[in-house]
Write a protein that holds these residues in place. Structure first.
Motif, PDB file in Angstrom:
ATOM      1  N   MET A 315       0.987  -3.620 -13.219  1.00 59.57           N
ATOM      2  CA  MET A 315       0.363  -2.398 -13.722  1.00 59.57           C
ATOM      3  C   MET A 315      -1.124  -2.329 -13.353  1.00 59.57           C
ATOM      4  N   LYS A 316      -1.756  -3.474 -13.172  1.00 55.58           N
ATOM      5  CA  LYS A 316      -3.166  -3.484 -12.760  1.00 55.58           C
ATOM      6  C   LYS A 316      -3.321  -3.077 -11.296  1.00 55.58           C
ATOM      7  N   PHE A 317      -2.343  -3.452 -10.457  1.00 54.01           N
ATOM      8  CA  PHE A 317      -2.404  -3.047  -9.047  1.00 54.01           C
ATOM      9  C   PHE A 317      -1.873  -1.628  -8.828  1.00 54.01           C
ATOM     10  N   ALA A 318      -1.158  -1.085  -9.830  1.00 52.16           N
ATOM     11  CA  ALA A 318      -0.491   0.211  -9.661  1.00 52.16           C
ATOM     12  C   ALA A 318      -1.369   1.392 -10.042  1.00 52.16           C
ATOM     13  N   ILE A 319      -2.604   1.149 -10.467  1.00 53.03           N
ATOM     14  CA  ILE A 319      -3.464   2.247 -10.910  1.00 53.03           C
ATOM     15  C   ILE A 319      -4.492   2.592  -9.829  1.00 53.03           C
ATOM     16  N   ASP A 320      -4.612   3.868  -9.547  1.00 56.97           N
ATOM     17  CA  ASP A 320      -5.602   4.354  -8.589  1.00 56.97           C
ATOM     18  C   ASP A 320      -6.869   4.705  -9.375  1.00 56.97           C
ATOM     19  N   ARG A 321      -7.746   3.727  -9.496  1.00 58.75           N
ATOM     20  CA  ARG A 321      -8.944   3.884 -10.331  1.00 58.75           C
ATOM     21  C   ARG A 321      -9.863   4.983  -9.806  1.00 58.75           C
ATOM     22  N   TYR A 348     -22.958 -10.308 -16.484  1.00 55.84           N
ATOM     23  CA  TYR A 348     -21.892  -9.613 -15.750  1.00 55.84           C
ATOM     24  C   TYR A 348     -21.369 -10.484 -14.607  1.00 55.84           C
ATOM     25  N   ALA A 349     -20.049 -10.555 -14.482  1.00 55.81           N
ATOM     26  CA  ALA A 349     -19.402 -11.311 -13.408  1.00 55.81           C
ATOM     27  C   ALA A 349     -18.991 -10.341 -12.293  1.00 55.81           C
ATOM     28  N   ASN A 350     -19.562 -10.515 -11.129  1.00 54.83           N
ATOM     29  CA  ASN A 350     -19.272  -9.642  -9.992  1.00 54.83           C
ATOM     30  C   ASN A 350     -17.996 -10.121  -9.290  1.00 54.83           C
ATOM     31  N   ILE A 351     -16.880  -9.903  -9.943  1.00 55.00           N
ATOM     32  CA  ILE A 351     -15.574 -10.312  -9.423  1.00 55.00           C
ATOM     33  C   ILE A 351     -15.117  -9.301  -8.364  1.00 55.00           C
ATOM     34  N   ALA A 352     -14.476  -9.784  -7.319  1.00 56.51           N
ATOM     35  CA  ALA A 352     -13.975  -8.890  -6.266  1.00 56.51           C
ATOM     36  C   ALA A 352     -13.128  -7.781  -6.880  1.00 56.51           C
ATOM     37  N   GLN A 353     -13.403  -6.559  -6.486  1.00 54.86           N
ATOM     38  CA  GLN A 353     -12.735  -5.402  -7.066  1.00 54.86           C
ATOM     39  C   GLN A 353     -11.225  -5.434  -6.802  1.00 54.86           C
ATOM     40  N   ARG A 354     -10.438  -5.281  -7.856  1.00 58.08           N
ATOM     41  CA  ARG A 354      -8.984  -5.189  -7.691  1.00 58.08           C
ATOM     42  C   ARG A 354      -8.657  -3.802  -7.144  1.00 58.08           C
ATOM     43  N   PRO A 355      -7.982  -3.717  -6.001  1.00 56.96           N
ATOM     44  CA  PRO A 355      -7.712  -2.413  -5.393  1.00 56.96           C
ATOM     45  C   PRO A 355      -6.429  -1.788  -5.943  1.00 56.96           C
ATOM     46  N   PHE A 356      -6.258  -0.518  -5.645  1.00 56.55           N
ATOM     47  CA  PHE A 356      -4.957   0.117  -5.829  1.00 56.55           C
ATOM     48  C   PHE A 356      -4.094  -0.352  -4.675  1.00 56.55           C
ATOM     49  N   ASP A 357      -3.033  -1.110  -4.970  1.00 57.33           N
ATOM     50  CA  ASP A 357      -2.206  -1.732  -3.931  1.00 57.33           C
ATOM     51  C   ASP A 357      -0.736  -1.615  -4.328  1.00 57.33           C
ATOM     52  N   PRO A 358      -0.070  -0.541  -3.911  1.00 61.29           N
ATOM     53  CA  PRO A 358       1.333  -0.336  -4.284  1.00 61.29           C
ATOM     54  C   PRO A 358       2.243  -1.496  -3.886  1.00 61.29           C
ATOM     55  N   GLU A 359       1.960  -2.141  -2.757  1.00 60.15           N
ATOM     56  CA  GLU A 359       2.827  -3.247  -2.321  1.00 60.15           C
ATOM     57  C   GLU A 359       2.699  -4.451  -3.252  1.00 60.15           C
ATOM     58  N   LYS A 360       1.471  -4.787  -3.627  1.00 56.76           N
ATOM     59  CA  LYS A 360       1.293  -5.899  -4.577  1.00 56.76           C
ATOM     60  C   LYS A 360       1.873  -5.539  -5.940  1.00 56.76           C
ATOM     61  N   ALA A 361       1.716  -4.278  -6.336  1.00 57.44           N
ATOM     62  CA  ALA A 361       2.300  -3.840  -7.605  1.00 57.44           C
ATOM     63  C   ALA A 361       3.823  -3.986  -7.569  1.00 57.44           C
ATOM     64  N   LYS A 362       4.401  -3.580  -6.456  1.00 61.96           N
ATOM     65  CA  LYS A 362       5.857  -3.684  -6.292  1.00 61.96           C
ATOM     66  C   LYS A 362       6.301  -5.148  -6.324  1.00 61.96           C
ATOM     67  N   PHE A 363       5.520  -6.025  -5.657  1.00 64.43           N
ATOM     68  CA  PHE A 363       5.828  -7.458  -5.616  1.00 64.43           C
ATOM     69  C   PHE A 363       5.837  -8.058  -7.027  1.00 64.43           C
ATOM     70  N   HIS A 364       4.783  -7.797  -7.795  1.00 63.22           N
ATOM     71  CA  HIS A 364       4.699  -8.385  -9.142  1.00 63.22           C
ATOM     72  C   HIS A 364       5.715  -7.763 -10.090  1.00 63.22           C
ATOM     73  N   PHE A 365       6.010  -6.473  -9.895  1.00 64.92           N
ATOM     74  CA  PHE A 365       7.002  -5.826 -10.751  1.00 64.92           C
ATOM     75  C   PHE A 365       8.382  -6.459 -10.532  1.00 64.92           C
ATOM     76  N   LYS A 366       8.702  -6.730  -9.272  1.00 64.73           N
ATOM     77  CA  LYS A 366       9.985  -7.375  -8.965  1.00 64.73           C
ATOM     78  C   LYS A 366      10.032  -8.784  -9.541  1.00 64.73           C
ATOM     79  N   ASN A 367       8.918  -9.521  -9.407  1.00 67.30           N
ATOM     80  CA  ASN A 367       8.871 -10.888  -9.934  1.00 67.30           C
ATOM     81  C   ASN A 367       8.990 -10.942 -11.446  1.00 67.30           C
TER      82      ASN A 367
END
Length: 532
Positions: A315-321, A348-367
């Motif tokens: 759900m974190k990868f499935a959102i288009d922020r 503040y922690a400058n963590i690499a921005q999590r992108p909108f990534d439908p493929e990664k979202a699909k991967f984690h949803f399946k897992n």
């Protein structure tokens, strides 16, 4: 943006005029509303306060089950109402200079000091303060009021903040000693929390008897509160109007219409899409500032299906922020990254921005093994534009093959019936003056407002260690690690940090937008005055 900070500093110092400020702000790409808000701050400071008048405020976040006990405050209506009635030991304010980090300033405590190691703190209590019922303020009242949140059966939103406290005791009539199990350099900031209003020893907090600039006249839960000026308030620079009527208006369109029609003088949580038209209305002011406030979609980690980390990551990868920023905030905010500390915070922690990534979202949803729809309960009672944001989220999740279904629920009763009840919903958080306070209130395992029910012993232990560490470099590393844990494993989807946008009639003077919280740090009623 360094140029913008320098430009604001020049305005505050009087080294640039209004026209040049607006022209140079536009050249930097600063919105008219944000530049105008800064001008209003400076102009308000130059005006001489006038006494009198009846102030009308329209706010969201009211419920029929609300109580005047500050331990129970959860949303805007009572946060602003409560600070009319109650004072805290400490206030957090940046004053006119909105560039500055909000500082801990005296209120009922006139000064304080920490013993070496910051485990023992001594607070000197003011001697010129009386409660609304005429009783003089003493250290015993402070001890009673703070212990109100420490009771074993307490449901206070501030209860977790007192977990490190070993003892609170009076030392004479006007000194309070707070002893901690481990050091905490941020303790004064904690004591500014709006839950920690001070009332008379042995009294019932639901009566609303405090030391505030206004006294209770009438209270209708979920409807309105009427207060009148406290003639014996200890501060001559607060409480200018004769009376305040705080009206519950949960619907954002209704609040906007109430302001435009002149039915109220101030409103909160203005729809960003209305800012441009409001800024063209000569009878209205827009107060906008970027701060640590953020909108969220908390998933409950203690129940299915969100007790599965892969599903949470899906759900974190499935959102288009960015789409939400563009369409819901229309530029009045910045992108979020699933951790709650704003970029202006020292830790503040400058963590690499999590992108909108439908493929990664699909991967984690399946897992995750989950093969059913996921349901998001949402209402604009959670935050302005929440339903629109959910619909954009639904569309982006569909690109990952995830069936996100929207459960639209009523705004009335949202914080009683939906928040922390439904498996997944919408929420918001106003800023906190320190990273520790934000993480302690919402993410610590035993926090009363741990809205995701996320529990990690290693997170709790590191948070306690960071709180006691006085070396700034070491502390930064610890808070970075804490934010990384929330980002990777937590249940919060945080798509955006929203500008705080309030608005008021042009008759309202003295309003200063603060980055910490809406309505001038919830204290607009006692700070503003009316021009007739």
């Amino acid at each position: 943006m360094r140029d913008w900070e320098d430009l604001k500093a020049m305005l505050t110092a009087g080294r640039i005029n209004r026209r040049d400020f607006l022209r140079r702000s536009a050249a930097l790409g600063i919105s008219t509303a944000l530049a105008g808000s800064m001008l209003s701050n400076v102009a308000s400071a130059a005006d001489k306060p006038k006494r009198g008048g009846h102030l009308l405020i329209g706010l969201n976040g009211a419920n029929a089950g609300d109580s005047l006990d500050p331990a129970t405050f959860t949303a805007s209506h009572l946060q602003v109402t409560g600070l009319q009635l109650y004072n805290t030991l400490v206030e957090v304010d940046s004053g006119l200079d909105v560039r500055a980090k909000p500082s801990a300033q005296p209120s009922l405590a006139e000064k304080w000091e920490a013993k070496p190691g910051a485990k023992e703190w001594i607070f000197k209590i003011r001697k010129d303060v009386t409660f609304h019922n005429g009783k003089p303020l003493t250290a015993a009242d402070v001890v009673y009021s703070l212990n109100h949140h420490r009771k074993p059966d307490s449901k206070s939103g501030a209860k977790s903040l007192f977990a490190p406290v070993a003892d609170i005791k009076a030392n004479g009539t006007h000194e309070v000693v707070i002893t901690l199990n481990s050091g905490n350099a941020d303790l004064p900031y904690l004591l500014a929390d709006y839950h920690l209003g001070i009332g008379p020893e042995g009294d019932d907090f639901t009566k609303g008897i405090g030391t505030g600039a206004f006294m209770l006249e009438n209270y209708e839960p979920g409807v309105r509160t009427l207060t009148k000026r406290n003639p014996n308030h200890f501060r001559s620079d607060r409480g200018f109007v004769d009376s305040v009527e705080t009206i519950a208006i949960n619907d954002p369109t209704a609040r906007l219409n109430a302001l435009i029609s002149g039915s109220v003088h101030l409103i909160n949580r203005v729809d960003p899409k209305a800012v441009l038209s409001l800024s063209r209305n000569k009878g209205v002011q827009v107060f906008e500032i970027l701060g640590p406030s953020h909108y969220t979609f908390p998933m409950r980690c203690d129940i299915a299906p969100f007790n599965n980390k892969d599903l949470r990551l899906a759900m974190k990868f499935a959102i288009d922020r960015q789409a939400i920023i563009d369409k819901v905030l229309v530029g009045h905010g910045k992108i979020g990254n699933d951790q709650p500390i704003g970029s202006t915070d020292l830790f503040y922690a400058n963590i690499a921005q999590r992108p909108f990534d439908p493929e990664k979202a699909k991967f984690h949803f399946k897992n995750s093994g989950h093969n059913a729809p996921v349901v998001l309960s949402v209402s604009d009672g959670a935050f302005t534009g929440a339903v629109d944001a959910a619909q954009i989220y639904q569309a982006s999740a569909k690109k990952a093959g995830i069936d996100l279904q929207i459960d639209r629920v009523p705004a009335d009763g949202y914080w009683d019936n939906v928040w922390m009840k439904k498996p997944w919903c919408a929420s918001y958080w106003d800023g906190r003056p320190t990273a520790d306070l934000m993480l302690s209130v919402v993410y610590k395992s035993d926090a009363s407002w741990n809205e995701t029910f996320w529990k990690r012993a290693d997170f709790d232990k590191l948070l306690e260690t960071a709180r006691a560490e006085l070396n700034v470099s070491k502390r930064k590393k610890m808070y970075y690690d804490l934010q990384q844990m929330v980002h990777e494993d937590g249940g919060e989807v945080i798509p955006m940090f929203n500008n705080t946008i309030d608005a008021g009639s042009s008759k309202v003077k003295g309003f200063v937008a603060l980055p910490t919280n809406l309505m001038s740090g919830y204290r607009a009623p006692e700070k503003v005055w009316l021009e007739t």
